[in-house]
Design a protein around this motif. Structure first.
Motif, PDB file in Angstrom:
ATOM      1  N   VAL A 296       0.824  -1.212   0.000  1.00 48.72           N
ATOM      2  CA  VAL A 296       0.000   0.000   0.000  1.00 48.72           C
ATOM      3  C   VAL A 296       0.857   1.261   0.000  1.00 48.72           C
ATOM      4  O   VAL A 296       0.334   2.374   0.101  1.00 48.72           O
ATOM      5  CB  VAL A 296      -0.982   0.035   1.197  1.00 48.72           C
ATOM      6  N   GLY A 297       2.182   1.084  -0.110  1.00 48.83           N
ATOM      7  CA  GLY A 297       3.059   2.251  -0.191  1.00 48.83           C
ATOM      8  C   GLY A 297       3.190   3.011   1.116  1.00 48.83           C
ATOM      9  O   GLY A 297       3.460   4.215   1.122  1.00 48.83           O
ATOM     10  N   ALA A 298       3.028   2.286   2.244  1.00 46.68           N
ATOM     11  CA  ALA A 298       3.143   2.963   3.542  1.00 46.68           C
ATOM     12  C   ALA A 298       4.594   2.914   4.026  1.00 46.68           C
ATOM     13  O   ALA A 298       5.406   2.118   3.551  1.00 46.68           O
ATOM     14  CB  ALA A 298       2.233   2.273   4.558  1.00 46.68           C
ATOM     15  N   ASP A 299       4.893   3.783   4.948  1.00 43.43           N
ATOM     16  CA  ASP A 299       6.196   3.798   5.613  1.00 43.43           C
ATOM     17  C   ASP A 299       6.449   2.426   6.245  1.00 43.43           C
ATOM     18  O   ASP A 299       5.589   1.915   6.970  1.00 43.43           O
ATOM     19  CB  ASP A 299       6.130   4.895   6.703  1.00 43.43           C
ATOM     20  N   PRO A 300       7.620   1.810   5.995  1.00 44.18           N
ATOM     21  CA  PRO A 300       7.877   0.467   6.566  1.00 44.18           C
ATOM     22  C   PRO A 300       7.919   0.450   8.082  1.00 44.18           C
ATOM     23  O   PRO A 300       7.888  -0.626   8.673  1.00 44.18           O
ATOM     24  CB  PRO A 300       9.230   0.076   5.957  1.00 44.18           C
ATOM     25  N   ASP A 301       7.978   1.607   8.731  1.00 43.50           N
ATOM     26  CA  ASP A 301       7.983   1.635  10.191  1.00 43.50           C
ATOM     27  C   ASP A 301       6.597   1.869  10.794  1.00 43.50           C
ATOM     28  O   ASP A 301       6.455   1.979  12.011  1.00 43.50           O
ATOM     29  CB  ASP A 301       8.943   2.721  10.695  1.00 43.50           C
ATOM     30  N   GLU A 302       5.583   1.988   9.937  1.00 47.57           N
ATOM     31  CA  GLU A 302       4.210   2.130  10.463  1.00 47.57           C
ATOM     32  C   GLU A 302       3.889   0.955  11.391  1.00 47.57           C
ATOM     33  O   GLU A 302       4.141  -0.195  11.034  1.00 47.57           O
ATOM     34  CB  GLU A 302       3.202   2.115   9.302  1.00 47.57           C
ATOM     35  N   PRO A 303       3.330   1.229  12.562  1.00 52.43           N
ATOM     36  CA  PRO A 303       3.039   0.115  13.468  1.00 52.43           C
ATOM     37  C   PRO A 303       1.667  -0.510  13.235  1.00 52.43           C
ATOM     38  O   PRO A 303       1.320  -1.507  13.848  1.00 52.43           O
ATOM     39  CB  PRO A 303       3.085   0.790  14.838  1.00 52.43           C
ATOM     40  N   ASP A 304       0.863   0.068  12.370  1.00 49.88           N
ATOM     41  CA  ASP A 304      -0.500  -0.428  12.200  1.00 49.88           C
ATOM     42  C   ASP A 304      -0.975  -0.105  10.782  1.00 49.88           C
ATOM     43  O   ASP A 304      -0.361   0.700  10.086  1.00 49.88           O
ATOM     44  CB  ASP A 304      -1.435   0.236  13.230  1.00 49.88           C
ATOM     45  N   LEU A 305      -2.079  -0.731  10.380  1.00 48.64           N
ATOM     46  CA  LEU A 305      -2.678  -0.413   9.087  1.00 48.64           C
ATOM     47  C   LEU A 305      -3.804   0.585   9.297  1.00 48.64           C
ATOM     48  O   LEU A 305      -4.623   0.419  10.210  1.00 48.64           O
ATOM     49  CB  LEU A 305      -3.232  -1.684   8.434  1.00 48.64           C
ATOM     50  N   ALA A 334       5.140  -4.831  19.122  1.00 54.50           N
ATOM     51  CA  ALA A 334       4.914  -3.638  19.952  1.00 54.50           C
ATOM     52  C   ALA A 334       3.427  -3.317  20.078  1.00 54.50           C
ATOM     53  O   ALA A 334       3.002  -2.687  21.039  1.00 54.50           O
ATOM     54  CB  ALA A 334       5.660  -2.443  19.355  1.00 54.50           C
ATOM     55  N   LYS A 335       2.615  -3.731  19.088  1.00 53.83           N
ATOM     56  CA  LYS A 335       1.191  -3.396  19.106  1.00 53.83           C
ATOM     57  C   LYS A 335       0.331  -4.537  19.622  1.00 53.83           C
ATOM     58  O   LYS A 335      -0.901  -4.451  19.597  1.00 53.83           O
ATOM     59  CB  LYS A 335       0.738  -3.049  17.672  1.00 53.83           C
ATOM     60  N   PRO A 337      -0.745  -7.681  22.538  1.00 51.65           N
ATOM     61  CA  PRO A 337      -0.734  -7.877  23.995  1.00 51.65           C
ATOM     62  C   PRO A 337       0.371  -8.824  24.464  1.00 51.65           C
ATOM     63  O   PRO A 337       0.984  -9.535  23.667  1.00 51.65           O
ATOM     64  CB  PRO A 337      -2.120  -8.456  24.283  1.00 51.65           C
ATOM     65  N   PHE A 338       0.604  -8.808  25.773  1.00 50.38           N
ATOM     66  CA  PHE A 338       1.781  -9.493  26.339  1.00 50.38           C
ATOM     67  C   PHE A 338       1.834 -10.983  26.039  1.00 50.38           C
ATOM     68  O   PHE A 338       2.907 -11.573  26.033  1.00 50.38           O
ATOM     69  CB  PHE A 338       1.845  -9.263  27.856  1.00 50.38           C
ATOM     70  N   TYR A 339       0.686 -11.626  25.827  1.00 49.93           N
ATOM     71  CA  TYR A 339       0.678 -13.085  25.640  1.00 49.93           C
ATOM     72  C   TYR A 339       0.971 -13.494  24.197  1.00 49.93           C
ATOM     73  O   TYR A 339       0.935 -14.674  23.861  1.00 49.93           O
ATOM     74  CB  TYR A 339      -0.668 -13.668  26.091  1.00 49.93           C
ATOM     75  N   THR A 340       1.241 -12.519  23.345  1.00 50.26           N
ATOM     76  CA  THR A 340       1.469 -12.816  21.927  1.00 50.26           C
ATOM     77  C   THR A 340       2.801 -13.518  21.705  1.00 50.26           C
ATOM     78  O   THR A 340       3.821 -13.147  22.281  1.00 50.26           O
ATOM     79  CB  THR A 340       1.444 -11.498  21.127  1.00 50.26           C
ATOM     80  N   CYS A 341       2.792 -14.502  20.832  1.00 47.44           N
ATOM     81  CA  CYS A 341       4.009 -15.247  20.492  1.00 47.44           C
ATOM     82  C   CYS A 341       4.754 -14.518  19.377  1.00 47.44           C
ATOM     83  O   CYS A 341       4.178 -14.242  18.325  1.00 47.44           O
ATOM     84  CB  CYS A 341       3.621 -16.653  20.052  1.00 47.44           C
ATOM     85  N   PRO A 342       6.026 -14.218  19.577  1.00 47.98           N
ATOM     86  CA  PRO A 342       6.776 -13.548  18.500  1.00 47.98           C
ATOM     87  C   PRO A 342       7.019 -14.488  17.318  1.00 47.98           C
ATOM     88  O   PRO A 342       6.889 -15.708  17.443  1.00 47.98           O
ATOM     89  CB  PRO A 342       8.099 -13.164  19.156  1.00 47.98           C
ATOM     90  N   GLY A 345      12.708 -16.203  14.835  1.00 42.47           N
ATOM     91  CA  GLY A 345      13.758 -15.670  13.971  1.00 42.47           C
ATOM     92  C   GLY A 345      13.748 -14.156  13.841  1.00 42.47           C
ATOM     93  O   GLY A 345      14.750 -13.572  13.452  1.00 42.47           O
ATOM     94  N   ASP A 346      12.607 -13.527  14.113  1.00 41.26           N
ATOM     95  CA  ASP A 346      12.579 -12.060  14.020  1.00 41.26           C
ATOM     96  C   ASP A 346      11.506 -11.516  14.956  1.00 41.26           C
ATOM     97  O   ASP A 346      10.346 -11.378  14.587  1.00 41.26           O
ATOM     98  CB  ASP A 346      12.320 -11.612  12.580  1.00 41.26           C
ATOM     99  N   GLU A 347      11.930 -11.220  16.164  1.00 42.89           N
ATOM    100  CA  GLU A 347      10.967 -10.922  17.216  1.00 42.89           C
ATOM    101  C   GLU A 347      10.387  -9.505  17.152  1.00 42.89           C
ATOM    102  O   GLU A 347       9.665  -9.097  18.056  1.00 42.89           O
ATOM    103  CB  GLU A 347      11.584 -11.230  18.587  1.00 42.89           C
ATOM    104  N   ARG A 348      10.736  -8.763  16.099  1.00 47.62           N
ATOM    105  CA  ARG A 348       9.988  -7.533  15.863  1.00 47.62           C
ATOM    106  C   ARG A 348       8.542  -7.871  15.512  1.00 47.62           C
ATOM    107  O   ARG A 348       7.608  -7.156  15.804  1.00 47.62           O
ATOM    108  CB  ARG A 348      10.569  -6.777  14.656  1.00 47.62           C
ATOM    109  N   TRP A 349       8.398  -8.996  14.791  1.00 44.80           N
ATOM    110  CA  TRP A 349       7.085  -9.405  14.296  1.00 44.80           C
ATOM    111  C   TRP A 349       6.460 -10.445  15.220  1.00 44.80           C
ATOM    112  O   TRP A 349       7.149 -11.053  16.032  1.00 44.80           O
ATOM    113  CB  TRP A 349       7.204  -9.984  12.872  1.00 44.80           C
TER     114      TRP A 349
END
Lengths: 438, 438
Positions: A296-305, A334-335, A337-342, A345-349
């Motif tokens: 959608v051509g958004a900034d790659p650092d956007e935290p949400d859609l 980052a967006k 809740p705490f119980y979410t599984c990362p 291999g890439d815990e940003r996601w």
């Protein structure tokens, strides 16, 4: 007390069955006077019951006179003669009727309910919901909801899910601190549960696969067309998954069950509202959040859609896959809740997803953490006091499988199906910032 | 993140299916370590999954050593060879296993969950419910509840009932002023609904026949074995009845559906708990309240039946009719809520009933008023301000049929079936005067 009813329910004929009776036989209908149409020498009485409309032809002057005193919405029992008539609804009508009022003459409704479209705005409808929900279009919208709940349950029941009933009164508001209602609980403070999340996870430890259909509560301080203070959440959670993709498989089955149930139990309601039921693909197409931003051509650092992004992605899924559904996986940790599984291999996601349906988020779900050490770390990271989560954390230290789940907002689903702009249009008695009655 | 799972859910074999696999083939089970039994040369691992128990035979010294570090309740995946063994549960076991732990070694549970009887008192169970609900007897009790909900819905669905979802946050506490929880609702006071009563009546005006399965809230200030602050109510309401006897016909169908559903979906749970499922008679026997008092030798002016009376009446119904159920109709109007319909011809009595099941009241129901003038009189008689009931009264002035309904307490039903002395034993996470967690 005056006698109120003369016919046993077994002898009553429903509107939908009138045409199946032999012409010339007597029959008794019961229902609401939907409309009176007074012509020069004949008055048509359209009667409404739970199965639809039936036409009654009144020629006897005394009965016409009686009908003058029985306004629309009065409840009556009508005994007459079954007569074939191709121009009557269903192909048959009742003639030479005797009419017995089962209650007092009704006051005129706030809106003429017999008109095909509802002739008033949303506030009028909500203020008078006890009466205006009788309008066939409002009834039909809820019939979609009712059939959807049944389909959700039967799809999950077939997959060995156990139905649960979780507490709505909870001692801590840790799942998400904001927007909770507080309750005076025998002099202490309790909160209304924002979701059955923590309970359905604990119960995965007991039943492996659980679902709940029930009310959840959000003290939404904003007036929006999408949010309610109480809504019906269709919740599921299951153990022994590889990752969130296995959750998507179950979500697909649940939604397919909801659509099939509408086709089976609410086809007329869907037709009346012009609902274009979605085809549920054999597998939901999936795009990663990172790729979705790029698309959608958004900034790659956007935290949400944004809502515009969601619409664009849905349009793309329709074009690329012919699908009304699109799962966006990998939302930033980052967006979530705490119980979410990362994401391994890439815990940003995260191993979580949103399911978009025709341009709008319908469902959030994903894999949860299941190791006690991961919870300890997540709580430390998010600054949550483990003491507040005692019973919940017990489940993990005593053995929990990899698991995940999702929640579908029932009213939001029906609003999408019916293209209602405001979720209140398809909720029986909505609750919001300004509304606590009727 | 470490990898957590190696097998796709599709390849996993459930305990109940193990015996149907060919001997000598490899198979993978996944579940909780229910019990380890260490003998001289062999260790038996009993694995628990949602379908039951499976036996795994471990002879390899390294695997036995590994099992020492995997206490009961640890979640594992076990791959081995299917072997027929008549003395194993189901007639087959897994031999020569490889074990992968799917989480960290579990802490010892507060009670040994593998013992056939639950070896601790109710407080221990409730304090540790997230873990102790895993005990097969506790699981089984809830499986009865879960199957009962499904049976209730399918019985009523077959009778054209529409499922509803009513507001749990209400603006007035008029149905019964006492024992309501107050909620801070955006700075104003709301109450938690004690029942969907007023809403299900309004919705009879829309759908004729409605049901709801959902939480209801009672701020019970007393500690009893029968009362909870939140319980699950199975509610139904229907229009176009002659009187409360037509409601009893539907109640009978609902209970028959609940029993059939237990037989179909929870037969093993019922067997484990030694439940003697009731036969539901073709028609419930009925006795008038007045005659019930006479039969138990009570003062004819008694306004209610004592627990001892209820037990004696149930015993009489069993002897006289062979029925576990007895409907007591005609309860004094003085003890019934304002919407109750009096008995025609003698307004001391009501067209309402209690259904006794094995010595205890299970359900209250009856015919409601439906004429607006009767409501006006009833509110005046009971000193209720009509302004508080605005939306509700609208339904009646705009035409309502004769109608009635009932409510079954789910937990009370299951407690009766299982002979649990305390309703908390069969509730997932009970809420009461002293308990708001877990």
């Amino acid at each position: 007390m005056q006698p109120t009813h003369t016919t046993t329910p077994a002898l009553r004929v429903l509107a939908r069955d009138l045409a199946s009776l032999p012409t010339g036989e007597p029959a008794t209908l019961a229902g609401w006077i939907h409309r009176r149409r007074v012509l020069a020498s004949v008055t048509f009485l359209v009667l409404r019951d739970r199965t639809g409309l039936a036409q009654v032809v009144v020629k006897d002057p005394a009965t016409i006179e009686q009908l003058h005193g029985l306004p629309e919405e009065t409840v009556v029992e009508v005994t007459g003669t079954v007569s074939a008539n191709d121009s009557a609804p269903g192909g048959a009508e009742l003639t030479a009727p005797t009419i017995i009022a089962l209650t007092e003459p009704a006051l005129p409704p706030p809106v003429e309910l017999w008109r095909p479209t509802f002739g008033a705005g949303l506030p009028t409808h909500l203020d008078h919901a006890a009466v205006t929900l009788r309008h066939p279009r409002h009834r039909a919208a809820w019939q979609l909801a009712s059939a959807s709940m049944a389909g959700f349950r039967s799809a999950l029941g077939a997959l060995d899910f156990t139905e649960i009933a979780s507490p709505k009164l909870v001692g801590t508001a840790t799942e998400s601190g904001a927007n909770v209602f507080t309750v005076d609980y025998f002099g202490e403070t309790a909160y209304l549960a924002q979701s059955p999340q923590l309970y359905k996870q604990m119960l995965v430890g007991v039943f492996e696969r659980v679902f709940e259909v029930g009310p959840v509560f959000r003290a939404e301080p904003h007036d929006t067309v999408r949010h309610l203070a109480q809504y019906t959440s269709l919740d599921a959670e299951l153990g022994f998954i590889r990752d969130h993709r296995d959750v998507l498989v179950v979500l697909r089955a649940a939604i397919a069950g909801m659509v099939e149930s509408i086709q089976r139990y609410a086809a007329e309601a869907a037709a009346l509202l012009g609902v274009d039921l979605p085809e549920v693909p054999a597998e939901f197409p999936v795009i990663h959040f990172r790729d979705a931003l790029a698309r959608v051509g958004a900034d790659p650092d956007e935290p949400d859609l944004s809502p515009a992004h969601e619409r664009a992605l849905s349009e793309w899924a329709k074009t690329a896959y012919g699908s009304d559904f699109l799962a966006v996986e990998g939302y930033p940790m980052a967006k979530r809740p705490f119980y979410t599984c990362p994401q391994p291999g890439d815990e940003r996601w995260s191993n979580s997803f949103d399911l978009l349906f025709r341009g709008l988020e319908l469902t959030t779900g994903g894999q949860r953490l299941h190791r006690p050490s991961d919870y300890a770390a997540a709580l430390e990271r998010t600054g949550t006091d483990p003491a507040l989560l005692g019973g919940y954390l017990d489940a993990f230290s005593h053995g929990m499988p990899p698991h995940g789940g999702f929640a579908i907002g029932l009213e939001r689903w029906v609003a999408r199906l019916t293209r209602a702009e405001n979720v209140r249009e398809v909720t029986l008695f909505p609750r919001d910032l300004h509304r606590l009655a009727p």
